[in-house]
Each structure stands twice: as C-alpha cells, then as structure tokens.
Design a protein around this motif. Sequence first.
Motif, mmCIF file in Angstrom:
data_model
loop_
_atom_site.group_PDB
_atom_site.id
_atom_site.type_symbol
_atom_site.label_atom_id
_atom_site.label_comp_id
_atom_site.label_asym_id
_atom_site.label_seq_id
_atom_site.Cartn_x
_atom_site.Cartn_y
_atom_site.Cartn_z
ATOM 1 N N TYR A 48 28.676 -21.397 22.017
ATOM 2 C CA TYR A 48 29.008 -20.206 21.229
ATOM 3 C C TYR A 48 28.757 -20.441 19.744
ATOM 4 O O TYR A 48 28.752 -21.580 19.272
ATOM 5 C CB TYR A 48 30.479 -19.832 21.429
ATOM 6 C CG TYR A 48 30.797 -19.280 22.799
ATOM 7 C CD1 TYR A 48 30.839 -17.910 23.029
ATOM 8 C CD2 TYR A 48 31.041 -20.134 23.874
ATOM 9 C CE1 TYR A 48 31.129 -17.397 24.288
ATOM 10 C CE2 TYR A 48 31.323 -19.631 25.136
ATOM 11 C CZ TYR A 48 31.371 -18.263 25.336
ATOM 12 O OH TYR A 48 31.648 -17.762 26.571
ATOM 13 N N ASP A 49 28.559 -19.357 19.032
ATOM 14 C CA ASP A 49 28.557 -19.368 17.569
ATOM 15 C C ASP A 49 29.928 -18.846 17.144
ATOM 16 O O ASP A 49 30.230 -17.666 17.300
ATOM 17 C CB ASP A 49 27.441 -18.465 17.029
ATOM 18 C CG ASP A 49 27.402 -18.464 15.505
ATOM 19 O OD1 ASP A 49 28.007 -19.362 14.896
ATOM 20 O OD2 ASP A 49 26.759 -17.558 14.931
ATOM 21 N N TRP A 50 30.765 -19.750 16.597
ATOM 22 C CA TRP A 50 32.174 -19.414 16.344
ATOM 23 C C TRP A 50 32.653 -20.152 15.111
ATOM 24 O O TRP A 50 32.377 -21.344 14.927
ATOM 25 C CB TRP A 50 33.016 -19.800 17.561
ATOM 26 C CG TRP A 50 34.450 -19.420 17.483
ATOM 27 C CD1 TRP A 50 34.969 -18.255 17.009
ATOM 28 C CD2 TRP A 50 35.556 -20.221 17.899
ATOM 29 N NE1 TRP A 50 36.336 -18.265 17.103
ATOM 30 C CE2 TRP A 50 36.729 -19.468 17.646
ATOM 31 C CE3 TRP A 50 35.680 -21.484 18.466
ATOM 32 C CZ2 TRP A 50 38.005 -19.953 17.935
ATOM 33 C CZ3 TRP A 50 36.937 -21.962 18.760
ATOM 34 C CH2 TRP A 50 38.083 -21.204 18.494
ATOM 35 N N LEU A 61 22.124 -22.315 24.655
ATOM 36 C CA LEU A 61 21.750 -23.654 24.209
ATOM 37 C C LEU A 61 21.169 -23.660 22.790
ATOM 38 O O LEU A 61 20.564 -24.660 22.380
ATOM 39 C CB LEU A 61 20.737 -24.265 25.185
ATOM 40 C CG LEU A 61 21.222 -24.462 26.622
ATOM 41 C CD1 LEU A 61 20.082 -24.988 27.493
ATOM 42 C CD2 LEU A 61 22.414 -25.414 26.681
ATOM 43 N N ASP A 62 21.367 -22.588 22.034
ATOM 44 C CA ASP A 62 20.789 -22.509 20.685
ATOM 45 C C ASP A 62 21.303 -23.618 19.774
ATOM 46 O O ASP A 62 20.550 -24.136 18.931
ATOM 47 C CB ASP A 62 21.087 -21.149 20.050
ATOM 48 C CG ASP A 62 20.212 -20.048 20.644
ATOM 49 O OD1 ASP A 62 19.334 -20.386 21.479
ATOM 50 O OD2 ASP A 62 20.392 -18.870 20.283
ATOM 51 N N ASN A 63 22.573 -23.962 19.904
ATOM 52 C CA ASN A 63 23.125 -25.032 19.062
ATOM 53 C C ASN A 63 22.417 -26.361 19.329
ATOM 54 O O ASN A 63 22.154 -27.136 18.396
ATOM 55 C CB ASN A 63 24.627 -25.182 19.310
ATOM 56 C CG ASN A 63 25.430 -24.053 18.699
ATOM 57 O OD1 ASN A 63 25.112 -23.566 17.612
ATOM 58 N ND2 ASN A 63 26.468 -23.616 19.402
ATOM 59 N N ALA A 68 17.936 -30.445 17.566
ATOM 60 C CA ALA A 68 16.660 -31.139 17.737
ATOM 61 C C ALA A 68 15.814 -31.110 16.472
ATOM 62 O O ALA A 68 14.943 -31.976 16.289
ATOM 63 C CB ALA A 68 15.886 -30.526 18.901
ATOM 64 N N THR A 69 16.049 -30.143 15.584
ATOM 65 C CA THR A 69 15.266 -30.038 14.347
ATOM 66 C C THR A 69 16.116 -30.283 13.104
ATOM 67 O O THR A 69 15.646 -30.063 11.990
ATOM 68 C CB THR A 69 14.627 -28.638 14.257
ATOM 69 O OG1 THR A 69 15.657 -27.637 14.310
ATOM 70 C CG2 THR A 69 13.660 -28.411 15.419
ATOM 71 N N GLY A 270 31.062 -24.093 17.086
ATOM 72 C CA GLY A 270 30.125 -24.260 18.185
ATOM 73 C C GLY A 270 29.135 -25.374 17.916
ATOM 74 O O GLY A 270 28.856 -26.203 18.792
ATOM 75 N N TYR A 271 28.610 -25.425 16.693
ATOM 76 C CA TYR A 271 27.641 -26.464 16.335
ATOM 77 C C TYR A 271 28.312 -27.834 16.306
ATOM 78 O O TYR A 271 27.749 -28.825 16.781
ATOM 79 C CB TYR A 271 27.028 -26.140 14.974
ATOM 80 C CG TYR A 271 25.763 -26.903 14.671
ATOM 81 C CD1 TYR A 271 24.603 -26.674 15.404
ATOM 82 C CD2 TYR A 271 25.722 -27.844 13.657
ATOM 83 C CE1 TYR A 271 23.431 -27.364 15.126
ATOM 84 C CE2 TYR A 271 24.556 -28.545 13.374
ATOM 85 C CZ TYR A 271 23.414 -28.297 14.113
ATOM 86 O OH TYR A 271 22.257 -28.993 13.837
#
Length: 303
Positions: A48-50, A61-63, A68-69, A270-271
Amino acid sequence: MATAHDDMSWVRRNRMTLTPLLFLAPGVLFFLAYVIIPILQSFNISLYDWDGLGQATYVGLDNYRELATDRAFEISLWNNVKWLVLYLLAIPAGLLIALFLNQTIVGIRLYKSLFFFPFVISQVVVGLVFSWFYLPREGLLNAVLGVVGMDPINVLGDPTLATYGIIAAGLWPQTAYCMILYLTGLNAVDPEQIEAGRLDGAKGWRMLWHVILPQLKPATFIAFVVTIIGALRSFDLISIMTNGGPFGSTRVLSFYMFEKALSEYGFRMGYGSAIAVVLFLIMLVFIGYFLWSMYQDEKAARH
C-alpha cells in the motif's frame, strides 16, 4: 455421554503431553502476537501507499519496483553487506579471547572484567565513546596518529571511512558477547576427549581444530545467528554516530526503513515496510541456512 470423570481420566492419561504444551502456550501466544502477526502486517502494508494516518491506497508491488531503482536503497544494501562480512570477525576474535581467559594465569579475573566490560554498556554509550575517539582534533585516534608522524583523519566525516569506523565500534561489544558464549562452551568441553587427544599426540592448533571446536558447535551456532542479526539491525550506532551521514553514506536497511517510514523525511509506511520485508528475507535466508546445517549435523550424529 462423556462425564467429568472421563475427562479427568483423559487428562491423566495425556498429562505427559499436556504439561509441556501448557508451559509453552504463553510463550507461543506472545511470539504470535509480537513477532509473527507484525511480520505478516509488514508484508500487507508493503503493498500500500500509506502515510500511517490517512487512507491507504493499494499499489501492489510498486513499492518493490521503486526499490529496484532507488540509489539510497542500493547504498544501504551494500553497507549491510559490509556489516555482515566484517561483523563476523567478532566470532574468531571472541573465540581467541575466550581461549586466553580460560587459562589459569595470574590476574585472570582482572582480564575477564576488562574484556566483559563492553558487553554490559549500552550501544548508545559505545557510540558516544567512539564518536569522541574519532574526533578530528581532540580525539584519541588522531592523537596517536600524530605521535607516530601520520596526518589526522576525520573518520566519521569521510564517506569512504565512516561505515568502517561504525563497524569497528560495533565489533567492540559484539566480540565481548561472542567471548562470553565461548567461555560458557569451554566450561562444557569434555576433559576426557582432551586427554584422549593428548594421548594421540594432538596439541596446539590440532587440539583446537579436531577436539575443542567440534564441541563448541552449539556456541558457534548461537554466535553466528546473534552476530548476523546484530549486523542486519545495526541502527542505534549509526543514529548516534552519524545519523546516516555524511551524505547518506552510512545508511543501512534498518536506518533507511526508519527514515522512510517514521522520520520527518518520509512518513511512507508502505515503502518503509517494503524495506523491512527485504531485510527480513535476508535475515531469514541466513538463519534458515544455519538451522538447516545444525539439523543435518544432528541427523548425521544420530545415524
């Protein structure tokens, strides 16, 4: 229809099984509540983005793709590798000190007190002591370098040296901890095996390698696990000595997780949880490997 008498009879018949389970139950419940459930929650939050307060947005899986970058994550991961490799020096150092302290020589109690001292002081104190030790002008390190004719160095202010300076600070109490583990293990060494080794002509390094070290496997296993966990969660020394600087060069995964999730620079729960999951998986690989190795050794010993 079952009666109370039947229930009591069943309890009596199975008391050898029930008794240890009842003793284990409180510990298992606490382990589930404070370890397993938070781990599962971290996996969930990482999707989540929280910000920790508002509405959480599912991002899948965006976090992890962002990790990775992320250059700061790469530096933190590489610093954790340095910690893992160099922190393991505490194990042979602790063994050598334990072998020395296991001798019957004059003043051995004083030596034991001196080597034991780093273990009883907090990591915060260790960080402060080494911060003063590394001071560019007033520090003891540069005073010694000046005596031998070398130029002063700013250990904690140099991005290439700062991480190694913090690791050296961490090795001080960690070596003391490994020393205590090995001292305990040496007290359990079978004197009959040592005597048999002497009769076979073993002495010195041969005695250590073939007779003593095999009996110290449990202590070595605990030393490896504790040292690896200590290397991977090296937060307090970094926070005290450099706060992640200079220029973020001393960050490790645990510190970067804190920065992203809980500090004024982030509030990206989330990150931060995604970083925590990566750290947990790395730790799980190492501990799983050692547990498997111990299981294989015990299995081979039984057969």
